[in-house]
Design a protein around this motif. Structure first.
Motif, short mmCIF file in Angstrom:
data_model
loop_
_atom_site.label_atom_id
_atom_site.label_comp_id
_atom_site.label_asym_id
_atom_site.label_seq_id
_atom_site.Cartn_x
_atom_site.Cartn_y
_atom_site.Cartn_z
N ASP A 1 -1.95 5.51 14.19
CA ASP A 1 -2.94 6.02 15.16
C ASP A 1 -4.33 6.13 14.54
OD1 ASP A 1 -0.95 6.27 17.09
OD2 ASP A 1 -0.44 8.30 16.44
N GLY A 2 -4.69 5.13 13.74
CA GLY A 2 -6.01 5.09 13.15
C GLY A 2 -6.18 5.91 11.89
N HIS A 3 -5.12 6.57 11.43
CA HIS A 3 -5.19 7.40 10.23
C HIS A 3 -4.22 6.88 9.17
CE1 HIS A 3 -7.66 10.39 12.32
NE2 HIS A 3 -6.82 10.29 13.33
N ARG A 4 -4.65 6.94 7.92
CA ARG A 4 -3.77 6.54 6.83
C ARG A 4 -2.84 7.69 6.48
NH1 ARG A 4 -4.85 1.99 3.99
NH2 ARG A 4 -6.75 0.85 4.54
N VAL A 5 -1.53 7.43 6.55
CA VAL A 5 -0.52 8.45 6.27
C VAL A 5 0.39 7.94 5.16
CG1 VAL A 5 1.34 9.87 7.21
CG2 VAL A 5 -0.59 9.19 8.68
N GLU A 6 0.42 8.66 4.05
CA GLU A 6 1.24 8.21 2.93
C GLU A 6 2.72 8.39 3.26
OE1 GLU A 6 1.63 8.56 -1.92
OE2 GLU A 6 0.35 9.96 -0.84
N ALA B 1 10.53 -1.23 13.14
CA ALA B 1 9.70 -1.08 14.33
C ALA B 1 8.50 -0.18 14.09
CB ALA B 1 10.54 -0.53 15.48
N ARG B 2 8.44 0.47 12.96
CA ARG B 2 7.32 1.35 12.64
C ARG B 2 6.15 0.53 12.10
NH1 ARG B 2 10.39 6.05 9.05
NH2 ARG B 2 11.45 7.10 10.77
N PRO B 3 4.93 1.11 12.11
CA PRO B 3 3.82 0.46 11.41
C PRO B 3 4.17 0.28 9.93
CG PRO B 3 3.03 2.25 12.80
CD PRO B 3 4.52 2.36 12.78
N LEU C 1 4.55 15.47 3.78
CA LEU C 1 5.07 14.22 4.32
C LEU C 1 5.64 14.46 5.71
CD1 LEU C 1 6.99 12.85 1.18
CD2 LEU C 1 4.77 12.09 2.04
N PRO C 2 5.63 13.45 6.57
CA PRO C 2 6.16 13.62 7.93
C PRO C 2 7.67 13.48 8.01
CG PRO C 2 5.22 11.43 7.70
CD PRO C 2 4.94 12.15 6.41
N GLY C 3 8.36 13.66 6.91
CA GLY C 3 9.81 13.57 6.87
C GLY C 3 10.28 13.60 5.44
N SER C 4 11.58 13.56 5.24
CA SER C 4 12.17 13.60 3.90
C SER C 4 12.35 12.20 3.36
CB SER C 4 13.52 14.31 3.95
OG SER C 4 14.15 14.28 2.68
N THR C 5 12.14 12.03 2.07
CA THR C 5 12.58 10.79 1.43
C THR C 5 14.10 10.79 1.41
OG1 THR C 5 12.48 11.80 -0.77
CG2 THR C 5 10.52 10.64 -0.01
N LEU C 6 14.68 9.62 1.31
CA LEU C 6 16.13 9.49 1.33
C LEU C 6 16.64 9.35 -0.10
CD1 LEU C 6 16.61 7.10 4.39
CD2 LEU C 6 16.41 9.60 4.33
N ARG C 7 17.53 10.27 -0.48
CA ARG C 7 18.12 10.25 -1.82
C ARG C 7 19.64 10.40 -1.69
NH1 ARG C 7 13.86 14.26 -0.95
NH2 ARG C 7 15.37 15.81 -1.60
N LEU C 8 20.37 9.78 -2.59
CA LEU C 8 21.82 9.94 -2.62
C LEU C 8 22.17 11.07 -3.56
CD1 LEU C 8 22.99 6.21 -2.71
CD2 LEU C 8 22.78 7.73 -0.75
N ASP D 1 0.82 -1.20 0.00
CA ASP D 1 0.00 0.00 0.00
C ASP D 1 0.86 1.26 0.00
OD1 ASP D 1 -2.15 1.79 0.38
OD2 ASP D 1 -3.20 0.32 1.62
N ALA D 2 0.31 2.34 -0.52
CA ALA D 2 0.97 3.64 -0.45
C ALA D 2 0.91 4.22 0.96
CB ALA D 2 0.32 4.62 -1.42
N ASP D 3 -0.10 3.83 1.72
CA ASP D 3 -0.34 4.42 3.03
C ASP D 3 0.09 3.48 4.15
OD1 ASP D 3 -1.59 6.41 1.60
OD2 ASP D 3 -3.60 5.64 1.95
N THR D 4 0.35 4.06 5.30
CA THR D 4 0.58 3.31 6.53
C THR D 4 -0.45 3.78 7.56
OG1 THR D 4 2.95 3.18 6.07
CG2 THR D 4 2.26 2.73 8.32
#
Length: 699
Positions: free
Chosen positions: A342-347, A416-418, A384-391, A336-339
């Motif tokens: 806390d009961g909410h879908r977060v991409e 350890a994350r959902p 987004l709740p953070g940055s994607t990781l890119r080289l 899925d695109a989402d995780t």
């Protein structure tokens, strides 16, 4: 209300089993019910990994009042586009004809015979910036059916006629397949067309960031297969093709579309720079890209680029095995695109990191941080709740080691994350592509001196699952769930995709079981999909789809996210003939890709797989048969052939056992290699250097 969905193979359909909407699966019973009640049909099309599908489901399909309107005024059908691409394709064409755009979730309103009279994509629960609310749409569409039936019928007829013209255009592009005889000047004309395609692609390239076009930017996987094939051709444009492929593949490997921690590629990037993905991960993307990076690793111009390609190959295969493998050995469809947090879908919640989180995990002064190109605002501008990781750049050997350590530390935190949900249905054709990818990846890594001993067994397990669960010797089923095949017969892309995988697995292992099954599937595909009227994408097309398309059956030779069934079948038939299968398979393959001569210069991005097959035809295709009594000596000659032969090389080894390319070539020598074109072979050679020289000659 949606009890009919609870036992479906599709996870997407099962997700809607608890809705108050009285859903039906696509089929005659639903349309018969609409006729009995004299109401129109509402068809909602989506897929399990689709973010906006989940949004509309929560806003509208879980809402009791919206469900009441749907149940009163419509027969409602829920479709998984991955399970039923035949349904999706027909109604996507209608949606695009009506609105000028398409996407998922798709919302289509039809007559009880299947013809479309209104369509759209996502509708919000409340009117928003000129977009009507979903309830407003339902009231308007239902009112038109009750009060303006003549107008509705006329609209449906016009849309069906438009779709019929599209299908006729596809058939005209394919031409008369019954002839299947190339014109005398077709070879030179086709070579010119492929060169023109490379020129057109060079002109369309995003020279700053790689790839083609702007945002959103999708991996052009079938097209990349052609570019790699052309790079081996010896044509004047081979170097251009190699450079085009290399820039795109490197940009994707460094970007956010590639999961730098877990491996595997997201469906697409929302920006030109490949930085921010739409986070769903699909088997069909990763199977194609895994195979492409494996082949690219042999072409990469410098050691660091080669190492990057091999790392992406190894990590993507590892991700597939870790995240998509299902009991029995096959592979699930997607993540899925989402995780759910806390009961909410977060991409993207599983994947992104803030700078503070990175510093906490890696250390504030970590050298790994200097390798990363991070968002200054920690992903806020992309919601987004953070940055994607890119080289930032292709890492050298020392930097790659630093990143490997950092990657392991970040993976531990991320585990350890959902985690995103998985759509566990097994799709036959996509698994065929995965088998081919794992087989080719295993060989590329082994030839580079970094073998992954689990890969070929994994490919064999997936192939065994397909033959045992999906194939009964007569009919191939498209999907299975929990080890049980369900639903429709496979489409053309399924038969051809599985055969493609089995031929690649035979080339890797020399096990005649895979060759025999591939030849059987190829012959069955010809029998079921090539008839007096020409090619069809489905063996048994639903009457409602035929009505929606103005009485025309579908035969689309153009690639989408996956290669066209036409292109896949052409490649399979060419390989079949090269191994000594029926001679007509070669002629049919040439007929199936004859449209490339017209399409390649004009729309190269739509015919990538067919252009690759056409390139293999021009090259012979080249064939390599290796026999001998010393397995190590045989392996050395095979490795030498793979080093220079390119993705179109047809390889035979092991016991002859029905493989025509090997018959009569047994030897008591440690190893002999026969380089052939059209099963006409040159003198046998017994050294790696001679194999490379024979293949490089290309005459």
């Amino acid at each position: 209300m949606a009890e009919r969905l609870k036992n479906q193979a599709s996870a997407y359909l099962r997700q809607h089993a608890g809705n108050p909407v009285d859903w039906w699966p696509f089929g005659d019973e639903a349309f018969d019910e609409a006729r009995r009640r004299d109401v129109p049909v509402f068809i909602s099309i989506g897929y399990a990994a689709c973010h906006w599908c989940h949004v509309m489901a929560h806003e509208s399909f879980e809402d009791p009042e919206t469900a009441r309107i749907l149940n009163r005024d419509f027969v409602s059908i829920k479709v998984d586009r991955e399970e039923r691409p035949d349904v999706d394709s027909a109604y996507m064409a209608a949606t695009q004809a009506l609105t000028g755009q398409g996407g998922w979730p798709m919302s289509v309103f039809t007559l009880p015979d299947g013809r479309t009279y209104y369509a759209g994509t996502y509708f919000p629960p409340r009117q928003l910036q000129g977009t009507p609310s979903f309830r407003q749409v339902l009231e308007a569409v239902s009112s038109a059916w009750r009060d303006r039936r003549g107008d509705v019928e006329q609209s449906a007829e016009q849309i069906a006629a438009h779709l019929a013209s599209n299908q006729l255009a596809n058939r005209n592009l394919l031409g008369d397949l019954s002839a299947a005889v190339p014109l005398p000047d077709s070879a030179s004309g086709t070579a010119e067309a492929l060169a023109a395609a490379v020129g057109a692609l060079a002109a369309a390239e995003d020279t700053e960031y790689g790839g083609f076009g702007g945002s959103p930017k999708f991996p052009p996987s079938p097209l990349l297969r052609f570019l790699l094939a052309h790079a081996y051709s010896g044509a004047p444009t081979a170097g251009t093709a190699s450079a085009l492929a290399g820039r795109t593949l490197t940009a994707m490997a460094l970007g956010g579309i590639y999961d730098q921690v877990g491996g595997g590629f997201a469906r697409y990037a929302v920006d030109r720079r490949w930085q921010v993905p739409h986070f769903e991960k699909m088997l069909y993307d990763n199977a194609q890209l895994l195979r492409i990076y494996a082949h690219f690793s042999r072409l990469a111009e410098d050691a660091d680029s080669k190492a990057l390609a091999l790392r992406v190959t190894r990590e993507t295969a590892g991700w597939m095995a870790a995240e998509l493998a299902v009991p029995g050995g096959a592979f699930a469809s997607s993540l899925d695109a989402d995780t759910l947090v806390d009961g909410h879908r977060v991409e993207g919640a599983t994947y992104v990191f803030t700078r503070a989180e990175l510093q906490e995990v890696l250390g504030a002064g970590s050298a790994a941080l200097d390798l990363l190109d991070l968002d200054a605002d920690d992903g806020a501008s992309h919601r987004l709740p953070g940055s994607t990781l890119r080289l930032r750049a292709v890492p050298d050997e020392a930097q790659a080691a630093v990143w490997a350590d950092a990657r392991a530390a970040l993976a531990a935190v991320r585990s350890a994350r959902p985690q995103p949900e998985r759509d566990g249905k097994v799709v036959a054709g996509w698994n065929g592509l995965a088998v081919a990818a794992l087989a080719d990846a295993a060989l590329a890594l082994a030839d580079a001196g970094i073998p992954e001993d689990w890969m070929l067994p994994a490919a064999e397990s997936a192939a065994g699952y397909l033959l045992e669960v999906h194939w009964d010797g007569r009919i191939l089923r498209r999907v299975s769930s929990d080890g049980q095949a369900q639903g429709i017969e496979g489409l053309l892309e399924d038969y051809a995709g599985v055969a493609e995988g089995l031929f690649a697995l035979y080339a890797a292992t020399g096990n005649p079981r895979w060759h025999q099954a591939a030849q059987q599937l190829a012959a069955t595909a010809v029998e079921r999909f090539l008839g007096p009227a020409g090619l069809s994408d489905t063996a048994l097309e639903p009457e409602q789809i035929r009505q929606a398309q103005g009485g025309q059956s579908a035969a689309n030779p153009l690639d989408d996210a996956v290669p066209s069934g036409t292109g896949l079948l052409a490649g399979v038939l060419l390989t079949s003939a090269s191994y000594g299968g029926p001679g007509r398979h070669r002629a049919l393959a040439e007929g199936l890709v004859a449209h490339v001569q017209r399409a390649a210069p004009a729309i190269p991005q739509a015919v990538g797989w067919s252009m690759a097959v056409q390139q293999f035809i021009l090259d012979g295709p080249q064939e390599l048969a290796v026999t001998g009594t010393d397995p190590a000596a045989v392996a050395r000659l095979l490795s030498a052939g793979r080093a220079v032969g390119g993705p179109g090389l047809v390889i035979a080894h092991g016991e002859a056992d029905g493989v025509g390319l090997l018959e009569g070539r047994e030897t008591a020598a440690p190893a002999l290699a026969f380089v052939c074109r059209g099963m006409v072979c040159r003198r046998p050679v017994d050294t790696a250097g001679d194999v490379e020289a024979e293949l490089a000659a290309r005459t």
